[in-house]
Write a protein that holds these residues in place. Sequence first.
Motif, PDB file in Angstrom:
ATOM      1  N   TRP A 147      47.265  -9.110  58.580  1.00  0.00           N
ATOM      2  CA  TRP A 147      46.920  -7.908  58.152  1.00  0.00           C
ATOM      3  C   TRP A 147      48.788  -7.251  57.490  1.00  0.00           C
ATOM      4  N   VAL A 148      48.686  -7.298  56.379  1.00  0.00           N
ATOM      5  CA  VAL A 148      49.325  -7.061  55.636  1.00  0.00           C
ATOM      6  C   VAL A 148      50.146  -4.967  55.055  1.00  0.00           C
ATOM      7  N   ASP A 149      50.998  -5.163  54.153  1.00  0.00           N
ATOM      8  CA  ASP A 149      51.510  -3.873  53.964  1.00  0.00           C
ATOM      9  C   ASP A 149      51.411  -3.909  52.110  1.00  0.00           C
ATOM     10  N   ASN A 150      51.297  -2.738  51.972  1.00  0.00           N
ATOM     11  CA  ASN A 150      50.245  -2.818  50.191  1.00  0.00           C
ATOM     12  C   ASN A 150      51.338  -3.421  49.106  1.00  0.00           C
ATOM     13  N   ALA A 151      52.729  -3.592  49.979  1.00  0.00           N
ATOM     14  CA  ALA A 151      53.567  -4.085  48.796  1.00  0.00           C
ATOM     15  C   ALA A 151      53.408  -5.674  48.779  1.00  0.00           C
ATOM     16  N   ARG A 152      52.896  -5.991  49.594  1.00  0.00           N
ATOM     17  CA  ARG A 152      52.807  -7.320  49.618  1.00  0.00           C
ATOM     18  C   ARG A 152      50.759  -7.914  49.308  1.00  0.00           C
ATOM     19  N   ARG A 153      50.719  -6.413  48.655  1.00  0.00           N
ATOM     20  CA  ARG A 153      49.033  -6.523  48.493  1.00  0.00           C
ATOM     21  C   ARG A 153      48.853  -8.004  46.909  1.00  0.00           C
ATOM     22  N   GLU A 154      49.271  -8.237  46.566  1.00  0.00           N
ATOM     23  CA  GLU A 154      50.021  -8.226  44.982  1.00  0.00           C
ATOM     24  C   GLU A 154      50.283  -9.742  44.942  1.00  0.00           C
ATOM     25  N   GLN A 155      51.273 -10.512  46.132  1.00  0.00           N
ATOM     26  CA  GLN A 155      51.674 -11.803  46.783  1.00  0.00           C
ATOM     27  C   GLN A 155      50.591 -12.893  47.560  1.00  0.00           C
ATOM     28  N   ALA A 156      49.793 -11.897  48.147  1.00  0.00           N
ATOM     29  CA  ALA A 156      48.446 -11.766  48.812  1.00  0.00           C
ATOM     30  C   ALA A 156      47.315 -12.520  47.376  1.00  0.00           C
ATOM     31  N   ALA A 208      49.019 -11.364  61.985  1.00  0.00           N
ATOM     32  CA  ALA A 208      47.814 -11.905  61.651  1.00  0.00           C
ATOM     33  C   ALA A 208      46.802 -12.396  62.885  1.00  0.00           C
ATOM     34  N   THR A 209      45.256 -12.580  62.466  1.00  0.00           N
ATOM     35  CA  THR A 209      43.939 -11.816  63.756  1.00  0.00           C
ATOM     36  C   THR A 209      42.882 -12.399  62.579  1.00  0.00           C
ATOM     37  N   THR A 210      41.781 -12.388  63.493  1.00  0.00           N
ATOM     38  CA  THR A 210      40.239 -12.635  63.062  1.00  0.00           C
ATOM     39  C   THR A 210      39.987 -11.804  62.113  1.00  0.00           C
ATOM     40  N   ASP A 211      38.756 -12.177  60.988  1.00  0.00           N
ATOM     41  CA  ASP A 211      38.297 -11.492  60.272  1.00  0.00           C
ATOM     42  C   ASP A 211      36.460 -10.969  61.171  1.00  0.00           C
TER      43      ASP A 211
END
Length: 698
Positions: free
Chosen positions: A469-478, A457-460
Amino acid sequence: MASNANTVNLKTLFAPSNIRQLAAPILLLAMLAMMVLPLPAFALDVFFTFNIAISMMVLLVAMYTKKPLDFSVFPTVLLITTLLRLSLNVASTRVVLLHGHTGPDAAGKVIEAFGHFLVGGNTAVGVVVFVILTVINFVVITKGAGRIAEVGARFTLDAMPGKQMAIDADLNAGLIDDKEAKRRRIEVAQEADFYGAMDGASKFVRGDAVAGILILFINVIGGLIVGVLQHHMELDRATNQYVMLAIGDGLVAQLPSLIISVAAGMVVSRVGDEGDVGGLLINQLFGNVNVSILAAAILGVLGMIPGMPNFIFLTLAAGLAAVAWNTGKKQAAEAEAEAQPLPAQTPGQAPESLDATWNDVTPVDVLGLEVGYRLIPMVDKSQDGELLKRIRGLRKKFAQDIGFLSSPVHIRDNLELKPNAYRITLKGVEIGKGEAYPGQFLAINPGRVGGTLPGTATTDPAFGLPAVWVDNARREQAHALGYTVVDASTVVATHLNHLLMSHAADLLGRQETQALLDHIQRESPKLVEDLVPKVLPLHVLQRVLQYLLEEGINIRDMRTIVESLAEHAPRSQDPVELASRVRISLGRAIVQQLFPGSNEVSVIALEPGLERLLHQALASGGEGGAIEPGLADTLMRETAAAAQRQEEVGLPAVLLVPNSLRWLLARFLRRAVPSLKVIAHSEVPESRSIRVASMVGS
């Protein structure tokens, strides 16, 4: 004349470009004709060979395709090849039933070869081989490829809104232009259409497999009926002949079907677009030296067990060990080539002087970007750092939107920062900082997401929105949950762009002002010559432009600005007064920027009694004004509340005041209500109608 016209039409029809366009319709007509017209055995051989060749070409194209959209015509190819196989099955069935009693080559040499040589002329083996191929095609490959296409279509459609928002965010941040944004939107739509079409096209292949089984039984039963009842053949001879022809017909159709199914699975199951399937397979399967060594050791141990095929196991173990040794050698050579040792001092070379020189005095960079050591690949030119390209695009977008070219961004590494941290400086002073994680993606919550994501968790850093911040594997889920997903380079570039826009006035120095004048002078030399330096000094012009930029007004319309200054500069050299006059000249553009597409200007106004008090404070305090503390507190509190009400209903927070109060209130309220814009009555064009939404001081 008619003959000449027909000749021209024939030449146009048979031009090379038109022949290519006619190839597909001619092929479709030929396939439909095969279903109703009898074909000789030689024609069947040609079409069966063509079918096998087409399936092999499709498989090779699928292997060398870097991303699915590069083979976007694949769903149509699936339909055409399926129709071709079914047409050949119908044509071959007709020939088998009509001429099957004449011999094993009645339906052509290809069917004979598949029925006799490939299965040894044994009907039982042929049936088993055909069933195995059909099960592999129908149950394993086609079912898996169809499932992948179905899930891919579903996730692609769910992720479309998030991808569109990411494209809009890149466009608004100046990272891409309109053409690139349009291209990406088309690519997103094509990707969704492709997976949807693949989901449907995979049903063709499954249906083809079922049809192959039914056609085999139809050929066997029909052949026995025709052979025994019509041609009075013995049952054993008829069974052997027609079953072998049916098996050969089934195998020659199932083999291309299996190849096409494998190609479909390869297209929809690939992940990433770094290279073709063959290159990715070799690099990722044999790129790890430790894995190859362990596999070679296991095979070597198995090869030493008595009773095992020792020669085969030991040979494969030696081959894997050789691959591991060769791969390790290449990786060591690449690592050695990347290392850059410090140049050694040559004999006789004088040692570097330890005395200080003027070269030790380095000027402060106007714009600086300092990065931690883990972010160096993002800004390293030798590693094709993506952030470098984005920064060049940012400066170009800044020049187009604001109206002048800012100083270049000087990038350097800073070991005092955290490994993933970066710092943005303006004239040596930090104006922004944040962290970025190369290889990961920042999922920004725009306020309407459908769930939470596991991650850091962070702030833009640019706009202060909650993010993860997520890994590439969770990109489509996001994407599917409604997050705006951007990579690490985009995070830093967007933050830098936001700071450039908010500090535009500080970036306009004397050198940039002179460069801006030189640029205008090439188009309107007389206009500049009559103003600077004859009437207005360069530093006064610079200050006027900075006042405009401080309040978010771009200076692209320099012609209007220079003409207004030329008109009023002979009477006043006060930058504040001149900036106010320029704002009146730019009033139409200012109001258009605040209220685009609307003829009505919805504003906040001052209560008349409050206006009188402010006029008295301005008259008693001079240019700076002196507002009594209680009145100042009330003014800030009520203005902030009115601005919040405006923003809640989707309107910009704009305060409309008399000309004489605009400068005082703009400076006074800038820090208290950053989103508030203060405009004067004379800046509103007569074509716009004014609606007072709320009053301050009532």
